[in-house]
Design an enzyme around this catalytic site. Structure first.
Site, mmCIF file in Angstrom:
data_model
loop_
_atom_site.group_PDB
_atom_site.id
_atom_site.type_symbol
_atom_site.label_atom_id
_atom_site.label_comp_id
_atom_site.label_asym_id
_atom_site.label_seq_id
_atom_site.Cartn_x
_atom_site.Cartn_y
_atom_site.Cartn_z
ATOM 1 N N MET A 32 0.837 -1.202 0.000
ATOM 2 C CA MET A 32 0.000 0.000 0.000
ATOM 3 C C MET A 32 0.875 1.257 0.000
ATOM 4 S SD MET A 32 -3.423 -0.969 2.044
ATOM 5 C CE MET A 32 -2.813 -0.702 3.687
ATOM 6 N N HIS A 36 9.074 1.093 3.220
ATOM 7 C CA HIS A 36 10.123 1.124 4.243
ATOM 8 C C HIS A 36 10.977 -0.130 4.111
ATOM 9 C CE1 HIS A 36 7.523 -1.707 6.289
ATOM 10 N NE2 HIS A 36 6.541 -0.809 6.362
ATOM 11 N N GLY A 38 10.933 -2.902 5.595
ATOM 12 C CA GLY A 38 10.185 -4.169 5.554
ATOM 13 C C GLY A 38 9.805 -4.505 4.122
ATOM 14 N N HIS A 39 9.310 -3.505 3.395
ATOM 15 C CA HIS A 39 8.983 -3.721 1.983
ATOM 16 C C HIS A 39 10.248 -4.018 1.176
ATOM 17 C CE1 HIS A 39 5.668 -0.806 3.245
ATOM 18 N NE2 HIS A 39 4.981 -1.848 2.826
ATOM 19 N N LYS A 151 4.948 -9.998 9.516
ATOM 20 C CA LYS A 151 4.397 -8.991 10.429
ATOM 21 C C LYS A 151 2.871 -9.041 10.426
ATOM 22 C CE LYS A 151 3.518 -4.435 11.428
ATOM 23 N NZ LYS A 151 2.350 -3.932 10.747
ATOM 24 N N ASP A 152 2.290 -9.302 9.263
ATOM 25 C CA ASP A 152 0.840 -9.470 9.154
ATOM 26 C C ASP A 152 0.549 -10.965 9.020
ATOM 27 O OD1 ASP A 152 -0.037 -6.536 8.930
ATOM 28 O OD2 ASP A 152 1.551 -6.690 7.452
ATOM 29 N N ARG A 189 2.251 2.854 9.397
ATOM 30 C CA ARG A 189 1.464 3.569 10.406
ATOM 31 C C ARG A 189 2.320 4.205 11.492
ATOM 32 N NH1 ARG A 189 -3.951 2.431 9.827
ATOM 33 N NH2 ARG A 189 -4.415 0.626 8.513
HETATM 34 P P1 AMP Z 1 1.520 -2.813 3.522
HETATM 35 O O1 AMP Z 1 2.094 -1.833 2.546
HETATM 36 O O2 AMP Z 1 1.564 -2.369 4.931
HETATM 37 O O3 AMP Z 1 0.191 -3.382 3.084
HETATM 38 O O4 AMP Z 1 2.522 -4.043 3.475
HETATM 39 C C1 AMP Z 1 2.851 -4.687 2.272
HETATM 40 C C2 AMP Z 1 3.574 -5.967 2.600
HETATM 41 O O5 AMP Z 1 4.757 -5.667 3.346
HETATM 42 C C3 AMP Z 1 2.720 -6.902 3.447
HETATM 43 O O6 AMP Z 1 2.925 -8.230 3.022
HETATM 44 C C4 AMP Z 1 3.277 -6.677 4.823
HETATM 45 O O7 AMP Z 1 3.131 -7.794 5.678
HETATM 46 C C5 AMP Z 1 4.747 -6.438 4.522
HETATM 47 N N1 AMP Z 1 5.370 -5.725 5.634
HETATM 48 C C6 AMP Z 1 4.927 -4.590 6.219
HETATM 49 N N2 AMP Z 1 5.723 -4.263 7.255
HETATM 50 C C7 AMP Z 1 6.689 -5.219 7.312
HETATM 51 C C8 AMP Z 1 7.815 -5.439 8.176
HETATM 52 N N3 AMP Z 1 8.108 -4.625 9.185
HETATM 53 N N4 AMP Z 1 8.582 -6.530 7.939
HETATM 54 C C9 AMP Z 1 8.300 -7.376 6.923
HETATM 55 N N5 AMP Z 1 7.253 -7.210 6.084
HETATM 56 C C10 AMP Z 1 6.469 -6.149 6.276
#
Ligand code: AMP
Length: 282
Positions: A32, A36, A38-39, A151-152, A189
């Protein structure tokens, strides 16, 4: 070696054209945005395992219950594109809402028991929205593999179940949670936390580690492990606990006793910001 520039596509037709000649296998990283580390870790893993990588950037309205939460979700596309480019991503798919859900769109994926507890109970409709957009993205990209963050953790289980049930051939790969040096799980967030809340937020990870230590020391009672997390969270006056959970790692049913693989997880509010984190056991 010359790097090929990232191509940014916004429509289904452009995506199809970009993928037409792309070498296989293809790895997809759905996001989304507000990217960062994590991505980045997901992108690096996808690059290592695939000939072509696709990052989608789409703030999916259907997975937000609260319109204010959707409106306030952080966005910075130029910065996201620079990150994707720096990670050597081949294609960024950044569609508008009507490209994903064309006018007249009237079908939703309804997730069963795996989405009913924890985040699903706290955020009704959330996982139906996630499963619906991921099914559409899986179909549009047709990737061999898709990368998601541990994380999710419940999202990983929901998406795997959805792909299995709908006979979608994309393999779902879970990647470890990336954390700040103080243990806070990286999340888009986190930007909403004020200084005092940011200082308090690592208590989520400390609570998980305290329960993990108790488990490593032989504690097997789900009740006792939940109490350990609650007690640690209570040391932070700014935290308001939404739930703490000790659940079966595959079904996410709450456990009286931990006798096999389990998942510790929690959701905690700091002011208006709601954070989640988890730690697998066994
Ligand atoms: P989001 O943009 O928050 O929907 O996350 C996109 C993907 O990145 C999802 O599969 C999340 O689980 C993963 N993600 C978000 N934060 C982290 C993190 N800190 N470590 C690893 N993967 C992450």
């Amino acid at each position: 070696m010359t790097e090929v520039a990232t191509s940014v596509v916004r429509t289904r037709a452009e995506l199809r054209a970009a993928l037409g000649s792309a070498p296989r296998p293809v790895g997809l990283i759905p996001t989304m945005g507000w990217l960062h580390d994590g991505h980045r870790a997901l992108m690096q893993r996808a690059r290592a395992e695939n000939a072509t990588t696709v990052v989608s950037i789409f703030v999916n309205p259907r997975q937000f219950g609260d319109p204010k939460d959707l409106e306030q979700y952080p966005r910075d596309e130029p910065r996201d594109l620079a990150i994707a480019e720096a990670e050597g991503i081949d294609i960024v798919f950044a569609p508008g809402v009507e490209e994903v859900y064309p006018p007249g769109s009237d079908t939703t994926v309804r997730v069963g028991a795996i989405g009913a507890t924890l985040e699903g109970a706290a955020r009704p409709g959330h996982f139906d929205g996630v499963a619906t957009v991921v099914a559409i993205l899986f179909d549009l990209v047709g990737a061999e593999r898709a990368y998601f963050g541990q994380k999710d953790a419940q999202q990983v289980l929901v998406v795997r179940q959805m792909a299995r049930d709908l006979a979608i051939a994309t393999t779902v790969i879970a990647c470890p949670t990336i954390r700040e040096p103080d243990g806070l799980a990286m999340s888009s967030r986190n930007v909403h936390l004020n200084a005092a809340e940011r200082a308090a937020a690592p208590v989520l990870h400390r609570a998980l580690l305290a329960a993990r230590d108790a488990w490593a020391g032989g504690e097997r009672s789900g009740y006792a492990l939940r109490d350990v997390m609650q007690a640690r969270l209570a040391t932070e006056p700014l935290s308001r606990v939404d739930y703490v959970s000790v659940a079966d790692a595959a079904t996410l049913r709450e456990l009286d006793r931990v006798d096999g693989p389990a998942l510790l997880s929690l959701a905690v509010r700091f002011g208006t910001t709601r954070l989640i984190d988890n730690e697998p056991l066994g």
